[in-house]
Design an enzyme around this catalytic site. Structure first.
Site, PDB file in Angstrom:
ATOM      1  N   GLU A 184     -26.076 -90.815  27.058  1.00  0.00           N
ATOM      2  CA  GLU A 184     -24.693 -90.598  27.479  1.00  0.00           C
ATOM      3  C   GLU A 184     -24.158 -91.892  28.101  1.00  0.00           C
ATOM      4  O   GLU A 184     -24.685 -92.361  29.112  1.00  0.00           O
ATOM      5  CB  GLU A 184     -24.646 -89.474  28.505  1.00  0.00           C
ATOM      6  CG  GLU A 184     -23.251 -89.126  28.927  1.00  0.00           C
ATOM      7  CD  GLU A 184     -23.221 -87.977  29.909  1.00  0.00           C
ATOM      8  OE1 GLU A 184     -23.872 -88.075  30.960  1.00  0.00           O
ATOM      9  OE2 GLU A 184     -22.550 -86.982  29.620  1.00  0.00           O
TER      10      GLU A 184
ATOM     11  N   LYS B 235     -19.997 -79.432  48.007  1.00  0.00           N
ATOM     12  CA  LYS B 235     -20.268 -80.850  48.284  1.00  0.00           C
ATOM     13  C   LYS B 235     -19.750 -81.671  47.097  1.00  0.00           C
ATOM     14  O   LYS B 235     -20.373 -81.741  46.044  1.00  0.00           O
ATOM     15  CB  LYS B 235     -21.778 -81.053  48.476  1.00  0.00           C
ATOM     16  CG  LYS B 235     -22.133 -82.468  48.876  1.00  0.00           C
ATOM     17  CD  LYS B 235     -22.611 -83.209  47.656  1.00  0.00           C
ATOM     18  CE  LYS B 235     -22.925 -84.636  47.873  1.00  0.00           C
ATOM     19  NZ  LYS B 235     -21.820 -85.540  47.537  1.00  0.00           N
TER      20      LYS B 235
ATOM     21  N   CYS C  67     -18.015 -84.913  30.086  1.00  0.00           N
ATOM     22  CA  CYS C  67     -19.368 -84.551  29.630  1.00  0.00           C
ATOM     23  C   CYS C  67     -19.374 -83.949  28.241  1.00  0.00           C
ATOM     24  O   CYS C  67     -20.318 -84.106  27.490  1.00  0.00           O
ATOM     25  CB  CYS C  67     -20.014 -83.603  30.627  1.00  0.00           C
ATOM     26  SG  CYS C  67     -19.009 -82.160  30.934  1.00  0.00           S
TER      27      CYS C  67
ATOM     28  N   GLU D  62     -25.144 -78.006  35.050  1.00  0.00           N
ATOM     29  CA  GLU D  62     -24.246 -78.494  33.989  1.00  0.00           C
ATOM     30  C   GLU D  62     -24.412 -80.003  33.967  1.00  0.00           C
ATOM     31  O   GLU D  62     -23.947 -80.697  34.867  1.00  0.00           O
ATOM     32  CB  GLU D  62     -22.793 -78.120  34.296  1.00  0.00           C
ATOM     33  CG  GLU D  62     -22.518 -76.633  34.364  1.00  0.00           C
ATOM     34  CD  GLU D  62     -22.602 -75.942  33.023  1.00  0.00           C
ATOM     35  OE1 GLU D  62     -22.590 -76.633  31.984  1.00  0.00           O
ATOM     36  OE2 GLU D  62     -22.709 -74.707  33.013  1.00  0.00           O
TER      37      GLU D  62
HETATM   38  P1  NAD Z   1     -24.375 -87.577  39.749  1.00  0.00           P
HETATM   39  O1  NAD Z   1     -25.480 -86.780  39.191  1.00  0.00           O
HETATM   40  O2  NAD Z   1     -24.639 -88.937  40.222  1.00  0.00           O
HETATM   41  O3  NAD Z   1     -23.729 -86.830  41.006  1.00  0.00           O
HETATM   42  C1  NAD Z   1     -23.285 -85.495  40.943  1.00  0.00           C
HETATM   43  C2  NAD Z   1     -23.279 -84.920  42.335  1.00  0.00           C
HETATM   44  O4  NAD Z   1     -24.623 -84.849  42.815  1.00  0.00           O
HETATM   45  C3  NAD Z   1     -22.506 -85.739  43.365  1.00  0.00           C
HETATM   46  O5  NAD Z   1     -21.859 -84.865  44.269  1.00  0.00           O
HETATM   47  C4  NAD Z   1     -23.623 -86.502  44.066  1.00  0.00           C
HETATM   48  O6  NAD Z   1     -23.275 -86.885  45.381  1.00  0.00           O
HETATM   49  C5  NAD Z   1     -24.721 -85.473  44.087  1.00  0.00           C
HETATM   50  N1  NAD Z   1     -26.058 -86.024  44.235  1.00  0.00           N
HETATM   51  C6  NAD Z   1     -26.483 -87.300  44.002  1.00  0.00           C
HETATM   52  N2  NAD Z   1     -27.799 -87.416  44.299  1.00  0.00           N
HETATM   53  C7  NAD Z   1     -28.209 -86.194  44.712  1.00  0.00           C
HETATM   54  C8  NAD Z   1     -29.472 -85.673  45.121  1.00  0.00           C
HETATM   55  N3  NAD Z   1     -30.551 -86.435  45.178  1.00  0.00           N
HETATM   56  N4  NAD Z   1     -29.544 -84.367  45.442  1.00  0.00           N
HETATM   57  C9  NAD Z   1     -28.460 -83.567  45.369  1.00  0.00           C
HETATM   58  N5  NAD Z   1     -27.241 -84.013  45.009  1.00  0.00           N
HETATM   59  C10 NAD Z   1     -27.126 -85.310  44.667  1.00  0.00           C
HETATM   60  O7  NAD Z   1     -23.252 -87.498  38.647  1.00  0.00           O
HETATM   61  P2  NAD Z   1     -21.868 -88.217  38.635  1.00  0.00           P
HETATM   62  O8  NAD Z   1     -22.154 -89.652  38.373  1.00  0.00           O
HETATM   63  O9  NAD Z   1     -21.058 -87.846  39.830  1.00  0.00           O
HETATM   64  O10 NAD Z   1     -21.184 -87.516  37.373  1.00  0.00           O
HETATM   65  C11 NAD Z   1     -21.360 -87.949  36.067  1.00  0.00           C
HETATM   66  C12 NAD Z   1     -22.385 -87.084  35.344  1.00  0.00           C
HETATM   67  O11 NAD Z   1     -22.032 -85.708  35.404  1.00  0.00           O
HETATM   68  C13 NAD Z   1     -22.448 -87.384  33.884  1.00  0.00           C
HETATM   69  O12 NAD Z   1     -23.804 -87.507  33.484  1.00  0.00           O
HETATM   70  C14 NAD Z   1     -21.815 -86.180  33.216  1.00  0.00           C
HETATM   71  O13 NAD Z   1     -22.240 -85.888  31.937  1.00  0.00           O
HETATM   72  C15 NAD Z   1     -22.168 -85.098  34.138  1.00  0.00           C
HETATM   73  N6  NAD Z   1     -21.225 -83.996  34.003  1.00  0.00           N
HETATM   74  C16 NAD Z   1     -21.628 -82.836  33.388  1.00  0.00           C
HETATM   75  C17 NAD Z   1     -20.752 -81.784  33.217  1.00  0.00           C
HETATM   76  C18 NAD Z   1     -21.164 -80.505  32.559  1.00  0.00           C
HETATM   77  O14 NAD Z   1     -20.469 -79.518  32.716  1.00  0.00           O
HETATM   78  N7  NAD Z   1     -22.242 -80.476  31.832  1.00  0.00           N
HETATM   79  C19 NAD Z   1     -19.457 -81.908  33.694  1.00  0.00           C
HETATM   80  C20 NAD Z   1     -19.078 -83.086  34.300  1.00  0.00           C
HETATM   81  C21 NAD Z   1     -19.986 -84.123  34.468  1.00  0.00           C
END
Ligand code: NAD
Length: 467
Positions: free
Chosen positions: A372, A166, A275, A241
């Site tokens: 962040e 997803k 990240c 992650e």
């Molecule tokens: P997000 O948490 O908003 O979304 C991530 C994913 O989760 C998307 O596919 C989203 O549709 C889904 N999602 C949203 N609400 C959900 C719910 N209630 N239940 C299940 N899934 C849900 O993050 P983002 O804005 O897409 O990405 C940015 C964030 O990701 C930043 O905080 C960044 O640090 C983090 N990130 C971490 C890593 C790592 O490896 N640690 C890598 C890349 C990004």
């Protein structure tokens, strides 16, 4: 481009779609399925049906199919690059190397790792079997959509799991190209499924579905917490992650200019939407002003503009909401008395662009130094001695990736005391063998390397009277 649902090896037209826009222009570049809970149920059922056969194939056969997948992705490299540029706004030069080639390399890496892997080892009087954990939900964010997908799907498939992926709503297109490559590579139907849609609908349904054995999630700490809570209902394994606020620590005697330039490059990679970015620069107090000046110079030299131009280093942020969020962090730091350097540069008239900035004079406990930001913002913090540097470096709720600069023995000793999943000493370094993941609220578990595969396996210990 139309992005449909990919379930049981077939493409399905959704009842509704979500437009996908190019962050550099605001133009609609695609329409992606707005998936439902019923779509999730169908995809999980397909993955569960495909699981016994895929699990039974053994490492060598799965490795061969993963190798074929890497080849098909390589054939589509240019299309993948164009698609990621269009949906993320990441500059083409960065996209080629850090989004697409690395994703293909991850698939190849796990094909190679699986090719000669034995699923059984002797431990004392027991035979310990490594078996696939089951059906995996792979939930990914928008910043490196193809790489993050590959870093979950490749080890899961190598281990013998089947997957429902997803992607983020903002960046679903590259995931659909990946699914096309899966079909072309000859992976059996149901081994990889893709359900596009909203996090609160599709992501939430996957996290709580009793037919899912492992949820591998990359995204924000806030959503990661919600995913973990939902997964707890059926006691499934969760790999998270999450976010970071990583420190780059310049020890006394280090080459300041090299360290500062590399830290600025990290803080601005993919417009700071990375990240693992080093977003806090810790310098000896006596070198603070020189470090700020050097960082400001390096930040001013970052080329911001059209992501299609090979010379561009920073494109737009992924959305207007993300740009507003980043700019509000910077505005609050400035209102509190921090010096913001680089603010207000002339930016392209369309798209979600922002100025890359250096923030000086903020306290180590301020929001800008703790949270962040996920934009091109570097905070410079002075320290008095190494103990204080370590306390500041370890003093956030995160712990994802760090850097230390200095005489090697001293730097290695400092690195070993950092509470963070990876540390680079005297220069950035990336290896697919090195496990990647976080301490604290940066997450649970590790991706990449051997550890990345074990996230998708269970062990069965067999012993007894065998003669
Ligand atoms: P997000 O948490 O908003 O979304 C991530 C994913 O989760 C998307 O596919 C989203 O549709 C889904 N999602 C949203 N609400 C959900 C719910 N209630 N239940 C299940 N899934 C849900 O993050 P983002 O804005 O897409 O990405 C940015 C964030 O990701 C930043 O905080 C960044 O640090 C983090 N990130 C971490 C890593 C790592 O490896 N640690 C890598 C890349 C990004």
């Amino acid at each position: 481009m139309r992005a449909d649902l990919f379930i049981d090896g077939e493409w399905h037209r959704p009842a509704a779609t979500i437009p996908v826009t190019d962050p550099a222009t605001g133009e609609v570049v695609g329409h992606a399925a707005d998936g439902t809970e019923q779509d999730v149920a169908r995809a999980v059922a397909a993955a569960a049906r495909a699981f016994p056969d895929w699990a039974a194939r053994g490492y060598a056969e799965r490795a061969a199919l993963l190798g074929a997948l890497a080849d098909r992705l390589r054939d589509r490299r240019d299309e993948l690059v164009a698609t990621v540029v269009a949906e993320v706004g990441c500059p083409v030069t960065v996209t080629r190397e850090s989004q697409v080639d690395v994703a293909i390399d991850v698939v190849r890496y796990y094909a190679d790792l699986a090719a000669h892997r034995s699923p059984v080892r002797e431990v004392g009087a027991s035979l310990v079997h490594e078996v696939p954990a089951g059906v995996v939900a792979a939930i990914t964010p928008w910043n490196y959509p193809l790489y993050q997908l590959a870093a979950k799907v490749a080890p899961a498939l190598a281990a013998g799991c089947t997957v429902v992926a997803k992607p983020a709503e903002l960046t679903p297109l590259s995931t659909c190209l990946f699914a096309e490559a899966v079909a072309e590579a000859g992976l059996p139907p149901g081994v990889v499924n893709v359900v596009l849609g909203r996090g609160q609908v599709v992501g939430a349904a996957l996290a709580s579905h009793p037919g899912v054995d492992v949820v591998s999630f990359t995204g924000s700490t806030t959503v990661g917490r919600a995913v973990m809570a939902r997964a707890a209902e059926s006691v499934k394994r969760v790999c998270l992650e999450l976010g970071g606020k990583s420190a780059s620590v310049v020890l006394p005697g280090a080459d300041l200019v090299t360290a500062v330039r590399a830290t600025v490059a990290s803080a601005t990679l993919n417009s700071g939407q990375t990240c693992s970015a080093w977003t806090r620069l810790l310098v000896p107090a006596a070198q603070h002003d020189a470090a700020v000046e050097c960082a400001a110079e390096a930040m001013a030299a970052v080329v911001v503009g059209d992501p299609h131009d090979p010379a561009t280093e920073n494109g737009p942020l992924v959305s207007a909401a993300q740009r507003d969020r980043v700019e509000s962090f910077v505005a609050r730091a400035r209102a509190r008395g921090a010096r913001v350097i680089g603010h207000g540069r002339v930016l392209p008239p369309r798209g979600h662009f922002t100025s890359p900035v250096v923030v000086a004079g903020a306290g180590e406990d301020w929001e800008i130094a703790q949270e962040e930001v996920f934009g091109p913002v570097l905070v410079v913090l002075p320290y008095r001695d190494e103990d204080e540097a370590l306390r500041i470096a370890n003093g956030t709720r995160y712990g994802l990736h760090g850097a230390v600069w200095g005489e090697p023995e001293r730097a290695l000793a400092f690195a070993a005391r950092m509470r963070t999943g990876q540390v680079d000493v005297n220069g950035p370094s990336f290896s697919l063998d090195a496990p990647f993941g976080g301490f604290g609220q940066s997450g649970i578990g590790r991706e990449l390397g051997e550890e990345g595969l074990r996230e998708y396996t269970e062990t069965v210990a067999v012993q007894g009277v065998l003669g």
